[in-house]
Design a protein around this motif. Sequence first.
Motif, PDB file in Angstrom:
ATOM      1  N   ILE A 110      36.539  44.276  43.599  1.00  0.00           N
ATOM      2  CA  ILE A 110      35.395  45.118  43.207  1.00  0.00           C
ATOM      3  C   ILE A 110      35.334  45.314  41.692  1.00  0.00           C
ATOM      4  CG2 ILE A 110      35.432  46.345  45.416  1.00  0.00           C
ATOM      5  CD1 ILE A 110      36.676  48.723  43.963  1.00  0.00           C
ATOM      6  N   TYR A 111      36.400  44.907  40.980  1.00  0.00           N
ATOM      7  CA  TYR A 111      36.427  45.033  39.524  1.00  0.00           C
ATOM      8  C   TYR A 111      36.296  43.663  38.867  1.00  0.00           C
ATOM      9  CZ  TYR A 111      38.727  49.378  40.990  1.00  0.00           C
ATOM     10  OH  TYR A 111      39.040  50.557  41.610  1.00  0.00           O
ATOM     11  N   LYS A 112      35.598  43.621  37.744  1.00  0.00           N
ATOM     12  CA  LYS A 112      35.508  42.401  36.950  1.00  0.00           C
ATOM     13  C   LYS A 112      36.718  42.300  36.028  1.00  0.00           C
ATOM     14  CE  LYS A 112      30.439  42.334  36.822  1.00  0.00           C
ATOM     15  NZ  LYS A 112      29.252  42.374  35.928  1.00  0.00           N
ATOM     16  N   ALA A 113      37.197  41.086  35.812  1.00  0.00           N
ATOM     17  CA  ALA A 113      38.376  40.877  34.979  1.00  0.00           C
ATOM     18  C   ALA A 113      38.158  41.404  33.561  1.00  0.00           C
ATOM     19  CB  ALA A 113      38.732  39.392  34.943  1.00  0.00           C
ATOM     20  N   GLU A 114      36.957  41.145  33.005  1.00  0.00           N
ATOM     21  CA  GLU A 114      36.701  41.588  31.627  1.00  0.00           C
ATOM     22  C   GLU A 114      36.636  43.110  31.513  1.00  0.00           C
ATOM     23  OE1 GLU A 114      32.712  39.891  33.253  1.00  0.00           O
ATOM     24  OE2 GLU A 114      34.867  39.501  33.403  1.00  0.00           O
ATOM     25  N   ASP A 115      36.177  43.774  32.590  1.00  0.00           N
ATOM     26  CA  ASP A 115      36.145  45.234  32.568  1.00  0.00           C
ATOM     27  C   ASP A 115      37.570  45.805  32.541  1.00  0.00           C
ATOM     28  OD1 ASP A 115      33.401  45.243  32.600  1.00  0.00           O
ATOM     29  OD2 ASP A 115      33.234  45.575  34.768  1.00  0.00           O
TER      30      ASP A 115
END
Length: 480
Positions: free
Chosen positions: A436-441
């Motif tokens: 549910i999370y983006k790597a860049e975030d």
Amino acid sequence: MDSSKSRRPANKVIMSLLRTKTKKFCDGMIFFGGGMAALFLCWSLWRICSVGIISMPLIGSNTSSQLRVLKNPSSIVVQQNPRENVGLKSESGLEKKQELQSRDEDGDQLFEKEWERSADNFYADSDFSYSVGKTIKNWDRKRELWLKMHPHVKNYTKGGNPRILVLTGSQFQPCKNPKGDHLLLRFFKNKQDYCRLHGLDLFYNNILIHPQMITFWAKIPLVRAAMVAHPEAEWIWWIDSDAIITDMEFEHPLEKYKDYNMVVHGWEKDVYVKRSWLGVNAGVFLIRNCEWSMDFMERWSAMGPLSPLYVPFAKILSDVLPDRAVTDSDDQSALVYLMIKEKKRWADKIYIENSYFFQGYWLDVVRTYENASKWYKEMENENPVLKRRYAEKSGPMYRKMKEYYLHKRGAGISQRKPFVTHFTGCQPCSGNRNKIYKAEDCLQGMERALNFADDQVLRIYGFQRHGLLSSRVSPIAFSN
């Protein structure tokens, strides 16, 4: 012939007078000597009673190294040298004071060595263990005895606060994520900086204490072992490797928790009404070093991989916690389960904290750093004393001053810097983040949090970053 007879009585009179005077002189000397002896005896007794200590040479020590023991035999503690507080201004006086302190330390060390070899040393007991699964009986009494036998080791800091031992760690293998090892190094530096600034001890572990207690369960055997290894610690502060301390000046309000043995971040309604496994977070917690905590660790660990009921517990937890998927038993769900199902035994001693970010969910707090910095800067402009230069060792005084102005200005949870930012689900080492999370975030959020915390440390050294995503710094303009 008549004259010689007349002189004899006169000689007898003279001799009699001399014997009488000699006897009186001797009697006087005996009386005087007796009186002096009595006075000396009275003075000696007065000195012993007024000082209140007896000097006893230690076994195997010379006469110059002595242990001063209180007259009450039930309380054997090393007494502080009363001359330590005397103001000695001359150089020779300071040398004398240092010599007296050195003698006291030598006496303490010899005393401790004797206790360590004695039968009273419970660490030598065959049934004494650092591991979960083996209960230590009467731990509170044992801790109290150990502290009494080691008077130079304090269970409080120089500031008078209960001593905290900080525990954290990571896996023993290199990170799979190419940036993981660098990130873990920065996460560790963050915690080490905080501990240095606040005079706390830190233990970083990267090995499994118990081979069966893996993943998130690994912390329980470590916390249990740390309690035994550090009887001087009043609290153990566990903080996950992916959590960052983002208010480097804040300290736990331990007085608030004096009637509790464990502190976690969460919400009572989510635990007791919604019965959510997310009602608390088990990745950051305070736990008191006491017998209750020992018992709780045993009960908590019994729901983990060490237990033969580990597999059945997965379904039991999901039945009690409706928002939990049927997966392997985890530490956080087990904690919530115990708080609900065994409330009287455990929950009354567990404090659920949400008045400040005891640990903050990273998505909620990483965007607040700039606003918090702006609010603090306004407070400093209103009170220029907060903008002064100071040495790192003077930090406690300035932290108290800043805390005073924060209260005065009415700082709440939305104005204060978040104490801990927890990057749950980002998995900086393995890279197996929650989808549910983006790597860049995750990466950008960690970079911002680490730089936000590090800037607070750099300020003491006179520098500040150009921005939360910048590695460039400039000197700070301070107030005089």
